[in-house]
Write a protein that holds these residues in place. Sequence first.
Motif, PDB file in Angstrom:
ATOM      1  N   GLY A  58       5.986   0.235 -11.962  1.00  0.00           N
ATOM      2  CA  GLY A  58       6.076  -0.967 -12.784  1.00  0.00           C
ATOM      3  C   GLY A  58       6.241  -2.218 -11.944  1.00  0.00           C
ATOM      4  N   PHE A  59       5.842  -3.342 -12.491  1.00  0.00           N
ATOM      5  CA  PHE A  59       5.974  -4.647 -11.835  1.00  0.00           C
ATOM      6  C   PHE A  59       5.270  -4.684 -10.481  1.00  0.00           C
ATOM      7  CE2 PHE A  59       9.424  -4.415 -14.854  1.00  0.00           C
ATOM      8  CZ  PHE A  59       9.412  -5.656 -15.452  1.00  0.00           C
ATOM      9  N   ASN A  60       3.980  -4.320 -10.505  1.00  0.00           N
ATOM     10  CA  ASN A  60       3.137  -4.410  -9.317  1.00  0.00           C
ATOM     11  C   ASN A  60       1.880  -5.189  -9.700  1.00  0.00           C
ATOM     12  OD1 ASN A  60       4.085  -2.906  -6.786  1.00  0.00           O
ATOM     13  ND2 ASN A  60       4.631  -1.468  -8.415  1.00  0.00           N
TER      14      ASN A  60
ATOM     15  N   LEU B 226       8.377   3.041  -6.915  1.00  0.00           N
ATOM     16  CA  LEU B 226       7.875   1.927  -6.100  1.00  0.00           C
ATOM     17  C   LEU B 226       7.685   0.688  -6.964  1.00  0.00           C
ATOM     18  CD1 LEU B 226       5.273   3.842  -3.898  1.00  0.00           C
ATOM     19  CD2 LEU B 226       7.434   2.854  -3.156  1.00  0.00           C
ATOM     20  N   SER B 227       8.562   0.493  -7.905  1.00  0.00           N
ATOM     21  CA  SER B 227       8.501  -0.670  -8.794  1.00  0.00           C
ATOM     22  C   SER B 227       8.883  -1.936  -8.041  1.00  0.00           C
ATOM     23  CB  SER B 227       9.455  -0.472  -9.974  1.00  0.00           C
ATOM     24  OG  SER B 227       9.080   0.653 -10.718  1.00  0.00           O
ATOM     25  N   PHE B 228       8.477  -3.066  -8.565  1.00  0.00           N
ATOM     26  CA  PHE B 228       8.786  -4.389  -8.007  1.00  0.00           C
ATOM     27  C   PHE B 228       8.277  -4.542  -6.578  1.00  0.00           C
ATOM     28  CE2 PHE B 228      11.869  -3.725 -11.374  1.00  0.00           C
ATOM     29  CZ  PHE B 228      11.755  -4.904 -12.098  1.00  0.00           C
ATOM     30  N   ASN B 229       6.988  -4.291  -6.391  1.00  0.00           N
ATOM     31  CA  ASN B 229       6.354  -4.463  -5.101  1.00  0.00           C
ATOM     32  C   ASN B 229       5.057  -5.241  -5.288  1.00  0.00           C
ATOM     33  OD1 ASN B 229       7.872  -3.056  -2.828  1.00  0.00           O
ATOM     34  ND2 ASN B 229       7.931  -1.503  -4.435  1.00  0.00           N
ATOM     35  N   GLU B 230       4.163  -5.132  -4.336  1.00  0.00           N
ATOM     36  CA  GLU B 230       2.886  -5.839  -4.401  1.00  0.00           C
ATOM     37  C   GLU B 230       1.723  -4.857  -4.260  1.00  0.00           C
ATOM     38  OE1 GLU B 230       3.065  -8.888  -1.411  1.00  0.00           O
ATOM     39  OE2 GLU B 230       4.898  -9.733  -2.264  1.00  0.00           O
ATOM     40  N   ILE B 231       1.873  -3.699  -4.877  1.00  0.00           N
ATOM     41  CA  ILE B 231       0.868  -2.644  -4.791  1.00  0.00           C
ATOM     42  C   ILE B 231      -0.311  -2.998  -5.694  1.00  0.00           C
ATOM     43  CG2 ILE B 231       0.404  -0.197  -5.246  1.00  0.00           C
ATOM     44  CD1 ILE B 231       3.440   0.243  -4.597  1.00  0.00           C
ATOM     45  N   HIS B 232      -1.521  -2.935  -5.144  1.00  0.00           N
ATOM     46  CA  HIS B 232      -2.739  -3.266  -5.883  1.00  0.00           C
ATOM     47  C   HIS B 232      -3.480  -2.031  -6.370  1.00  0.00           C
ATOM     48  CE1 HIS B 232      -3.083  -7.643  -5.004  1.00  0.00           C
ATOM     49  NE2 HIS B 232      -2.274  -7.309  -4.012  1.00  0.00           N
ATOM     50  N   LYS B 233      -3.256  -0.902  -5.700  1.00  0.00           N
ATOM     51  CA  LYS B 233      -4.045   0.286  -5.975  1.00  0.00           C
ATOM     52  C   LYS B 233      -3.176   1.538  -5.858  1.00  0.00           C
ATOM     53  CE  LYS B 233      -8.366   2.373  -4.412  1.00  0.00           C
ATOM     54  NZ  LYS B 233      -9.462   2.294  -3.451  1.00  0.00           N
ATOM     55  N   ILE B 234      -3.383   2.484  -6.796  1.00  0.00           N
ATOM     56  CA  ILE B 234      -2.675   3.762  -6.725  1.00  0.00           C
ATOM     57  C   ILE B 234      -3.471   4.656  -5.781  1.00  0.00           C
ATOM     58  CG2 ILE B 234      -1.810   5.740  -8.017  1.00  0.00           C
ATOM     59  CD1 ILE B 234      -1.950   3.946 -10.548  1.00  0.00           C
ATOM     60  N   GLU B 235      -2.858   5.021  -4.667  1.00  0.00           N
ATOM     61  CA  GLU B 235      -3.532   5.847  -3.666  1.00  0.00           C
ATOM     62  C   GLU B 235      -2.499   6.539  -2.796  1.00  0.00           C
ATOM     63  OE1 GLU B 235      -5.827   3.246  -1.153  1.00  0.00           O
ATOM     64  OE2 GLU B 235      -4.155   1.885  -0.887  1.00  0.00           O
TER      65      GLU B 235
ATOM     66  N   LYS C 285       0.846  -1.195   0.000  1.00  0.00           N
ATOM     67  CA  LYS C 285       0.000   0.000   0.000  1.00  0.00           C
ATOM     68  C   LYS C 285       0.881   1.244   0.000  1.00  0.00           C
ATOM     69  CE  LYS C 285      -3.967   1.910   2.410  1.00  0.00           C
ATOM     70  NZ  LYS C 285      -4.883   1.794   3.524  1.00  0.00           N
ATOM     71  N   ILE C 286       0.484   2.240  -0.799  1.00  0.00           N
ATOM     72  CA  ILE C 286       1.197   3.516  -0.815  1.00  0.00           C
ATOM     73  C   ILE C 286       0.609   4.375   0.300  1.00  0.00           C
ATOM     74  CG2 ILE C 286       1.777   5.549  -2.179  1.00  0.00           C
ATOM     75  CD1 ILE C 286       1.151   3.875  -4.701  1.00  0.00           C
ATOM     76  N   GLU C 287       1.439   4.709   1.282  1.00  0.00           N
ATOM     77  CA  GLU C 287       0.947   5.487   2.414  1.00  0.00           C
ATOM     78  C   GLU C 287       2.084   6.267   3.067  1.00  0.00           C
ATOM     79  OE1 GLU C 287      -0.832   2.687   5.114  1.00  0.00           O
ATOM     80  OE2 GLU C 287       0.953   1.443   5.178  1.00  0.00           O
ATOM     81  N   CYS C 288       1.715   7.207   3.939  1.00  0.00           N
ATOM     82  CA  CYS C 288       2.653   7.999   4.744  1.00  0.00           C
ATOM     83  C   CYS C 288       3.567   8.902   3.907  1.00  0.00           C
ATOM     84  CB  CYS C 288       3.507   7.092   5.633  1.00  0.00           C
ATOM     85  SG  CYS C 288       2.544   6.063   6.735  1.00  0.00           S
ATOM     86  N   LEU C 289       3.055   9.428   2.802  1.00  0.00           N
ATOM     87  CA  LEU C 289       3.862  10.302   1.960  1.00  0.00           C
ATOM     88  C   LEU C 289       3.476  11.774   2.094  1.00  0.00           C
ATOM     89  CD1 LEU C 289       3.997   8.137  -1.284  1.00  0.00           C
ATOM     90  CD2 LEU C 289       5.764   8.377   0.458  1.00  0.00           C
ATOM     91  N   ALA C 290       2.470  12.082   2.902  1.00  0.00           N
ATOM     92  CA  ALA C 290       1.985  13.454   3.055  1.00  0.00           C
ATOM     93  C   ALA C 290       3.070  14.398   3.588  1.00  0.00           C
ATOM     94  CB  ALA C 290       0.768  13.483   3.969  1.00  0.00           C
ATOM     95  N   LYS C 291       4.035  13.878   4.302  1.00  0.00           N
ATOM     96  CA  LYS C 291       5.102  14.704   4.872  1.00  0.00           C
ATOM     97  C   LYS C 291       6.212  15.012   3.864  1.00  0.00           C
ATOM     98  CE  LYS C 291       4.224  13.167   9.544  1.00  0.00           C
ATOM     99  NZ  LYS C 291       4.721  12.523  10.747  1.00  0.00           N
TER     100      LYS C 291
END
Length: 171
Positions: free
Chosen positions: A43-45, A20-29, A5-11
């Motif tokens: 890429g590669f998610n 964030l390539s080569f991970n297991e991200i399912h949703k752009i958020e 999950k893409i999170e904690c980037l507000a700072k």
Amino acid sequence: NNIRKIECLAKLPKLRVLVLSFNEIHKIEGLEELRQLQRLELGFNLIKRIEGLKGLEALRGLELNNNLLYRLEDVTLLRKCLPSLADLNLRNNAVCEVKSYRAHAVRKLPGLMLLDGLAVAPHEHAGAAESSTSITPTLIRAHAYTRGRFSYSLRPNSIAESRDRKSTRLN
């Protein structure tokens, strides 16, 4: 990194490149606060839909290669969210197998300079503008024709005939 999950980037509002390539991200958020983001590599998610990019007007490069994208409509949505997109990479997604994929992407994203690692030639932009598939009033008038109005029964003939036979027997 097994990021799901893409999170904690507000700072990090001044972040310009996010990879964030080569991970297991399912949703752009979780990217809403990254107003200065210029390049996003996912890429590669395991992404199935292009969404969650609203507010990223500065984004010029987007990599979503080797994901699970299959809808041509997702490419259309990019025009609203990313007006200055110049580099788009969707290679090795099912959407790339659609016959009109490249022409559609070039038509919907007029500022595109690079698509799937290949430069977009000026003649592709010109051809995409000419082959627009939008319905316009002029197009409707050019292909319109009128017919007289007729009253047709919606019932099949066999039903109508059997009903008529029954009514004649009763009389």
